[in-house]
Design a protein around this motif. Sequence first.
Motif, PDB file in Angstrom:
ATOM      1  N   GLU A   1       0.836  -1.201   0.000  1.00 31.58           N
ATOM      2  CA  GLU A   1       0.000   0.000   0.000  1.00 31.58           C
ATOM      3  C   GLU A   1       0.874   1.255   0.000  1.00 31.58           C
ATOM      4  N   ARG A   2       1.944   1.227   0.766  1.00 25.01           N
ATOM      5  CA  ARG A   2       2.828   2.400   0.824  1.00 25.01           C
ATOM      6  C   ARG A   2       3.455   2.663  -0.545  1.00 25.01           C
ATOM      7  N   LEU A   3       3.919   1.620  -1.220  1.00 26.25           N
ATOM      8  CA  LEU A   3       4.527   1.785  -2.544  1.00 26.25           C
ATOM      9  C   LEU A   3       3.494   2.251  -3.567  1.00 26.25           C
ATOM     10  N   LYS A   4       2.253   1.781  -3.428  1.00 25.15           N
ATOM     11  CA  LYS A   4       1.178   2.239  -4.313  1.00 25.15           C
ATOM     12  C   LYS A   4       0.966   3.745  -4.148  1.00 25.15           C
ATOM     13  N   ARG A   5       0.949   4.210  -2.909  1.00 26.20           N
ATOM     14  CA  ARG A   5       0.787   5.644  -2.653  1.00 26.20           C
ATOM     15  C   ARG A   5       1.943   6.447  -3.254  1.00 26.20           C
ATOM     16  N   LEU A   6       3.157   5.931  -3.108  1.00 23.77           N
ATOM     17  CA  LEU A   6       4.321   6.642  -3.656  1.00 23.77           C
ATOM     18  C   LEU A   6       4.236   6.730  -5.181  1.00 23.77           C
ATOM     19  N   ALA A   7       3.758   5.658  -5.810  1.00 20.64           N
ATOM     20  CA  ALA A   7       3.632   5.641  -7.274  1.00 20.64           C
ATOM     21  C   ALA A   7       2.612   6.664  -7.765  1.00 20.64           C
ATOM     22  N   GLU A   8       1.633   6.980  -6.930  1.00 24.37           N
ATOM     23  CA  GLU A   8       0.589   7.940  -7.308  1.00 24.37           C
ATOM     24  C   GLU A   8       1.026   9.385  -7.120  1.00 24.37           C
ATOM     25  N   ARG A   9       2.171   9.605  -6.505  1.00 15.95           N
ATOM     26  CA  ARG A   9       2.641  10.968  -6.264  1.00 15.95           C
ATOM     27  C   ARG A   9       3.206  11.590  -7.534  1.00 15.95           C
ATOM     28  N   ASP A  10       3.013  12.876  -7.658  1.00 19.71           N
ATOM     29  CA  ASP A  10       3.598  13.609  -8.777  1.00 19.71           C
ATOM     30  C   ASP A  10       4.838  14.339  -8.270  1.00 19.71           C
ATOM     31  N   LYS A  11       5.836  13.550  -7.911  1.00 14.12           N
ATOM     32  CA  LYS A  11       7.056  14.121  -7.346  1.00 14.12           C
ATOM     33  C   LYS A  11       8.237  13.280  -7.817  1.00 14.12           C
ATOM     34  N   GLN A  12       9.238  13.944  -8.328  1.00 17.20           N
ATOM     35  CA  GLN A  12      10.421  13.232  -8.788  1.00 17.20           C
ATOM     36  C   GLN A  12      11.237  12.757  -7.592  1.00 17.20           C
ATOM     37  N   MET A  13      11.694  11.520  -7.665  1.00 18.53           N
ATOM     38  CA  MET A  13      12.484  10.966  -6.570  1.00 18.53           C
ATOM     39  C   MET A  13      13.940  11.380  -6.718  1.00 18.53           C
ATOM     40  N   THR A  14      14.548  11.767  -5.606  1.00 20.70           N
ATOM     41  CA  THR A  14      15.980  12.071  -5.591  1.00 20.70           C
ATOM     42  C   THR A  14      16.746  10.770  -5.333  1.00 20.70           C
ATOM     43  N   ARG A  15      18.055  10.834  -5.464  1.00 22.20           N
ATOM     44  CA  ARG A  15      18.855   9.642  -5.163  1.00 22.20           C
ATOM     45  C   ARG A  15      18.669   9.238  -3.708  1.00 22.20           C
ATOM     46  N   TRP A  16      18.399  10.232  -2.816  1.00 24.97           N
ATOM     47  CA  TRP A  16      18.191   9.933  -1.399  1.00 24.97           C
ATOM     48  C   TRP A  16      16.863   9.212  -1.189  1.00 24.97           C
ATOM     49  N   ASP A  17      15.845   9.571  -1.971  1.00 25.81           N
ATOM     50  CA  ASP A  17      14.564   8.866  -1.898  1.00 25.81           C
ATOM     51  C   ASP A  17      14.743   7.406  -2.318  1.00 25.81           C
ATOM     52  N   VAL A  18      15.500   7.201  -3.391  1.00 25.05           N
ATOM     53  CA  VAL A  18      15.748   5.848  -3.889  1.00 25.05           C
ATOM     54  C   VAL A  18      16.517   5.048  -2.842  1.00 25.05           C
ATOM     55  N   LEU A  19      17.532   5.656  -2.256  1.00 24.51           N
ATOM     56  CA  LEU A  19      18.329   4.991  -1.222  1.00 24.51           C
ATOM     57  C   LEU A  19      17.448   4.640  -0.020  1.00 24.51           C
ATOM     58  N   GLY A  20      16.554   5.552   0.348  1.00 25.61           N
ATOM     59  CA  GLY A  20      15.637   5.276   1.451  1.00 25.61           C
ATOM     60  C   GLY A  20      14.741   4.086   1.169  1.00 25.61           C
ATOM     61  N   GLU A  21      14.258   3.984  -0.072  1.00 25.20           N
ATOM     62  CA  GLU A  21      13.403   2.849  -0.439  1.00 25.20           C
ATOM     63  C   GLU A  21      14.184   1.539  -0.421  1.00 25.20           C
ATOM     64  N   GLN A  22      15.452   1.605  -0.818  1.00 20.34           N
ATOM     65  CA  GLN A  22      16.281   0.397  -0.793  1.00 20.34           C
ATOM     66  C   GLN A  22      16.516  -0.101   0.628  1.00 20.34           C
ATOM     67  N   HIS A  23      16.408   0.807   1.597  1.00 23.22           N
ATOM     68  CA  HIS A  23      16.671   0.462   3.003  1.00 23.22           C
ATOM     69  C   HIS A  23      15.447   0.710   3.882  1.00 23.22           C
ATOM     70  N   ALA A  24      14.259   0.607   3.299  1.00 23.78           N
ATOM     71  CA  ALA A  24      13.021   0.928   4.032  1.00 23.78           C
ATOM     72  C   ALA A  24      12.866   0.089   5.293  1.00 23.78           C
ATOM     73  N   ASP A  25      13.182  -1.207   5.216  1.00 19.83           N
ATOM     74  CA  ASP A  25      13.040  -2.070   6.394  1.00 19.83           C
ATOM     75  C   ASP A  25      13.996  -1.630   7.502  1.00 19.83           C
ATOM     76  N   GLN A  26      15.233  -1.302   7.138  1.00 18.49           N
ATOM     77  CA  GLN A  26      16.205  -0.837   8.130  1.00 18.49           C
ATOM     78  C   GLN A  26      15.752   0.466   8.774  1.00 18.49           C
ATOM     79  N   LEU A  27      15.198   1.365   7.959  1.00 19.34           N
ATOM     80  CA  LEU A  27      14.732   2.651   8.484  1.00 19.34           C
ATOM     81  C   LEU A  27      13.592   2.451   9.473  1.00 19.34           C
ATOM     82  N   ALA A  28      12.645   1.591   9.132  1.00 20.11           N
ATOM     83  CA  ALA A  28      11.509   1.342  10.021  1.00 20.11           C
ATOM     84  C   ALA A  28      11.986   0.777  11.357  1.00 20.11           C
ATOM     85  N   ILE A  29      12.955  -0.126  11.304  1.00 21.39           N
ATOM     86  CA  ILE A  29      13.499  -0.728  12.529  1.00 21.39           C
ATOM     87  C   ILE A  29      14.298   0.299  13.332  1.00 21.39           C
ATOM     88  N   ALA A  30      15.044   1.157  12.635  1.00 21.04           N
ATOM     89  CA  ALA A  30      15.898   2.137  13.323  1.00 21.04           C
ATOM     90  C   ALA A  30      15.096   3.114  14.166  1.00 21.04           C
TER      91      ALA A  30
END
Length: 194
Positions: free
Chosen positions: A129-158
């Motif tokens: 559901e979270r990824l679906k919401r992100l796909a519906e956004r009209d916002k360009q992802m930065t390299r930091w956004d991409v990096l955050g998505e690659q480590h989403a599980d680690q971020l949630a735990i941190a």
Amino acid sequence: MWCMAISERPLFESIEGLPGTGKSTVAPLLAEARQAVLVPTVPPFYQPLRRELDPYENADARMCFFLSALFTASDQIRRYLDAGIPVVVESYFARCLTTHSVFGAKLEVALPDDLPQPVTYQLVCEPGERLKRLAERDKQMTRWDVLGEQHADQLAIAYRRFPIHQVDTTTGTPDEAVRTILSFNVTGANRVNH
């Protein structure tokens, strides 16, 4: 000088969580419900520099930028709280420290004891559901956004290293998330340090 009793201090609340969990929708709704001021933790005059900094890859430099913005915002937050006005923010030091440690920043930061301390809510959402919401956004992802998505599980735990109330936004509406937050008993919580 007259000093407010702890129980009378205005409430300071922070909405945290991964992109797509509903922070930018829930925070203003919570501020309205609390009759609080919504304070941007990256003040508007920082935004042009933020856009200039985003293409660079130095996590420590980025962390310093966000720390500077947060310390600037914390001065404004303190002024509101000292005036008896409740405050809501979308993200605070928890997000900065969590994301940049996962991004590889090597700086060790000891925050001052006298910073305003919020009651913190972490919005969580089922990954699909979270990824679906992100796909519906009209916002360009930065390299930091991409990096955050690659480590989403680690971020949630941190985020777990901070005292946080979790609020699941997967199926409910933003208004339901706010009602859940309002149902928490935060009386006597550490609202602000002086």
